[in-house]
Scaffold this motif. Sequence first.
Motif, short mmCIF file in Angstrom:
data_model
loop_
_atom_site.label_atom_id
_atom_site.label_comp_id
_atom_site.label_asym_id
_atom_site.label_seq_id
_atom_site.Cartn_x
_atom_site.Cartn_y
_atom_site.Cartn_z
N UNK A 18 0.82 -1.21 0.00
CA UNK A 18 0.00 0.00 0.00
C UNK A 18 0.85 1.26 0.00
N UNK A 19 2.04 1.20 0.57
CA UNK A 19 2.90 2.38 0.66
C UNK A 19 3.25 2.92 -0.73
N UNK A 20 3.32 2.04 -1.73
CA UNK A 20 3.60 2.47 -3.10
C UNK A 20 2.38 3.12 -3.72
N UNK A 21 1.24 2.46 -3.64
CA UNK A 21 0.01 3.00 -4.24
C UNK A 21 -0.38 4.32 -3.60
N UNK A 22 -0.19 4.44 -2.29
CA UNK A 22 -0.56 5.68 -1.61
C UNK A 22 0.26 6.86 -2.12
#
Length: 249
Positions: A18-22
């Motif tokens: 999720x850290x990438x998509x966020x």
Amino acid sequence: LMGCCIRTGVHLCLDLPAIIWKQIVGEPLDINDLIEIDRSIVGMIDYVTGPQCKETEFGSNFPETFSTLLSDESAKELIPNGNNITLTFDQRFEYAELVLQARLTENYLQCQAIRKGIALIVPEALLNILTHQEINAIVCGSKTLDLEMLKRHTHYSTGLSETTERVIFFWEVLKELSTEDQMKFIKFCWGQERLPANDEEYERKHVRLMIKESLKKRSNENLALPKACLLYTSPSPRDLSTSRMPSSA
């Protein structure tokens, strides 16, 4: 490629945290995003900022300088000359915050490059209104098979229905397959390993599974292999007396 996925509906088989998509859609990050990629560093932060961290034991249990290791195992100084500055007990909260920010933003430039690349294909404003879950679903689809959702978007040719015995066998067998084999079946029929993530995407992209009558009859239909039509992505289950494959097949 991600922009093309958004445009065309083709999915990439990516399992990104999720850290990438966020960062791609501009959502704020917090320590919970770090848990997914490095639980040990989160445990360290919890330790030095928690009541269990005692001053009398700090030096021996935590002989650190103002630096940290990133995901690629490279060292990053948190302050100028940080490799040569020993951390003290009174500085532990500052240190924990610096480590957290360093780890949360270590791939910021790469994520911004991805965002700029997507913006060459689709309007950048779209990224500002999507959540990280939504863009993940749009680009990557679903990595597991939602059997009930697939059934809702399955069509049957004349002579077949969801109550036809061989169709019932078909769904029984598909349900019993492992997740890996289920996705192999999807790739066998569709040429992709990822299905739409929700009903709206199925409808918008006109994706459906078409189950057809077989045009070729056999004397022993139980020995027939499944068939897939590349134009219609349509498996053709044979008339069978059981859902089990005979050992001689």
